[in-house]
Motif scaffolding. Structure first.
Motif, PDB file in Angstrom:
ATOM      1  N   ILE A 199     -37.558  33.121   2.356  1.00  0.00           N
ATOM      2  CA  ILE A 199     -38.822  32.447   2.029  1.00  0.00           C
ATOM      3  C   ILE A 199     -38.539  31.042   1.494  1.00  0.00           C
ATOM      4  CG2 ILE A 199     -40.802  32.450   0.459  1.00  0.00           C
ATOM      5  CD1 ILE A 199     -40.790  35.545   0.727  1.00  0.00           C
ATOM      6  N   MET A 200     -37.516  30.929   0.647  1.00  0.00           N
ATOM      7  CA  MET A 200     -37.201  29.613   0.084  1.00  0.00           C
ATOM      8  C   MET A 200     -36.836  28.607   1.176  1.00  0.00           C
ATOM      9  SD  MET A 200     -35.228  30.176  -3.559  1.00  0.00           S
ATOM     10  CE  MET A 200     -33.688  30.531  -2.777  1.00  0.00           C
ATOM     11  N   VAL A 201     -36.015  29.027   2.122  1.00  0.00           N
ATOM     12  CA  VAL A 201     -35.587  28.082   3.158  1.00  0.00           C
ATOM     13  C   VAL A 201     -36.731  27.778   4.120  1.00  0.00           C
ATOM     14  CG1 VAL A 201     -34.639  29.654   4.917  1.00  0.00           C
ATOM     15  CG2 VAL A 201     -33.587  27.425   4.536  1.00  0.00           C
ATOM     16  N   LEU A 202     -37.626  28.725   4.341  1.00  0.00           N
ATOM     17  CA  LEU A 202     -38.768  28.468   5.219  1.00  0.00           C
ATOM     18  C   LEU A 202     -39.772  27.494   4.601  1.00  0.00           C
ATOM     19  CD1 LEU A 202     -39.399  32.012   6.739  1.00  0.00           C
ATOM     20  CD2 LEU A 202     -38.370  30.016   7.850  1.00  0.00           C
ATOM     21  N   GLU A 203     -39.738  27.348   3.290  1.00  0.00           N
ATOM     22  CA  GLU A 203     -40.610  26.385   2.612  1.00  0.00           C
ATOM     23  C   GLU A 203     -40.201  24.948   2.905  1.00  0.00           C
ATOM     24  OE1 GLU A 203     -43.380  26.542   0.613  1.00  0.00           O
ATOM     25  OE2 GLU A 203     -43.510  28.648   1.167  1.00  0.00           O
ATOM     26  N   MET A 204     -38.959  24.748   3.321  1.00  0.00           N
ATOM     27  CA  MET A 204     -38.479  23.396   3.617  1.00  0.00           C
ATOM     28  C   MET A 204     -38.781  23.083   5.077  1.00  0.00           C
ATOM     29  SD  MET A 204     -34.974  23.017   1.393  1.00  0.00           S
ATOM     30  CE  MET A 204     -33.974  23.278   2.794  1.00  0.00           C
ATOM     31  N   LYS A 205     -39.714  22.198   5.285  1.00  0.00           N
ATOM     32  CA  LYS A 205     -40.114  21.796   6.637  1.00  0.00           C
ATOM     33  C   LYS A 205     -39.269  20.610   7.095  1.00  0.00           C
ATOM     34  CE  LYS A 205     -43.543  24.710   6.533  1.00  0.00           C
ATOM     35  NZ  LYS A 205     -43.093  26.061   6.586  1.00  0.00           N
TER      36      LYS A 205
ATOM     37  N   THR B 294     -39.637  27.333  -6.944  1.00  0.00           N
ATOM     38  CA  THR B 294     -38.763  26.388  -6.239  1.00  0.00           C
ATOM     39  C   THR B 294     -39.582  25.396  -5.427  1.00  0.00           C
ATOM     40  OG1 THR B 294     -37.033  28.068  -6.097  1.00  0.00           O
ATOM     41  CG2 THR B 294     -36.890  26.225  -4.554  1.00  0.00           C
ATOM     42  N   ALA B 295     -40.514  25.924  -4.652  1.00  0.00           N
ATOM     43  CA  ALA B 295     -41.358  25.055  -3.818  1.00  0.00           C
ATOM     44  C   ALA B 295     -42.197  24.116  -4.681  1.00  0.00           C
ATOM     45  CB  ALA B 295     -42.257  25.904  -2.924  1.00  0.00           C
TER      46      ALA B 295
END
Length: 193
Positions: A20-26, A93-94
């Motif tokens: 989920i954390m890495v998917l938040e980075m577009k 984090t996001a």
């Protein structure tokens, strides 16, 4: 319940948290470093900090669960409590990365880190209470200083973020991470004896 089921469930939840954390980075639309990539640096730093945070919990959790002889309901509930607080890390984090480490976001992250630390201590106590008194004392003695200093630094990070400098609060997070980077082998030895 076998401890392998507890480990597998926990590993799955932690893997989802990181995903989920890495998917938040577009990814940016362009390829220019200055105009397209540079604004993402706070998100990347926030992700890296949180990835380290979750990785350290995974390593220490694995180390701690390895010591379990039999999974009791109290251990399952303490584990679920820890996973609940860790599951909020992607949100914090996001929020922190999206707002370039604004003081309220960093203070919230510090509060969440503190709650995760308390939850890990509860899990450790839940596991330790199933051992004899001398082993329990060894476990408490060996991990107490790490927990106390972690809580002091996380709680200190809240006013530091709000009134001094949010980046200095981030440094305090890093100091706690370094403290927990290597699990305490003395605890494992005490439990095996």
């Amino acid at each position: 319940m076998e401890k392998t089921r507890l480990e597998a469930f926990s590993d799955g939840v932690l893997a989802i948290i990181v995903t989920i954390m890495v998917l938040e980075m577009k990814a940016p639309d362009g390829t220019n470093y200055i105009s397209d990539i540079r604004p993402l640096i706070p998100k990347i730093i926030s992700y890296a900090l949180s990835y380290l945070f979750v990785a350290i919990y995974w390593v220490n959790h694995h180390h701690l669960i390895h010591t379990v002889k039999k999974v009791k309901p109290s251990i399952m509930w303490a584990n679920l409590n820890l996973l609940f607080w860790l599951s909020l890390i992607p949100f914090a984090t996001a929020w922190m990365g999206e707002n370039h480490f604004e003081k309220h976001t960093v203070a919230t992250y510090a509060l969440l880190a503190c709650l995760c630390g308390i939850s890990f201590a509860i899990l450790q106590k839940s596991i330790a209470k199933h051992y004899d008194e001398s082993t329990l004392k060894t476990i408490d003695r060996e991990s107490k200083w790490k927990l106390v200093w972690s809580m002091i630094l996380y709680i200190s990070a809240i006013p530091v973020a709000l009134y001094v400098n949010p980046l200095f609060a981030g440094f305090l997070f890093f100091v706690v991470s370094v403290m927990w980077l290597i699990p305490d082998k003395k605890i494992e030895k005490a439990l095996e004896e």
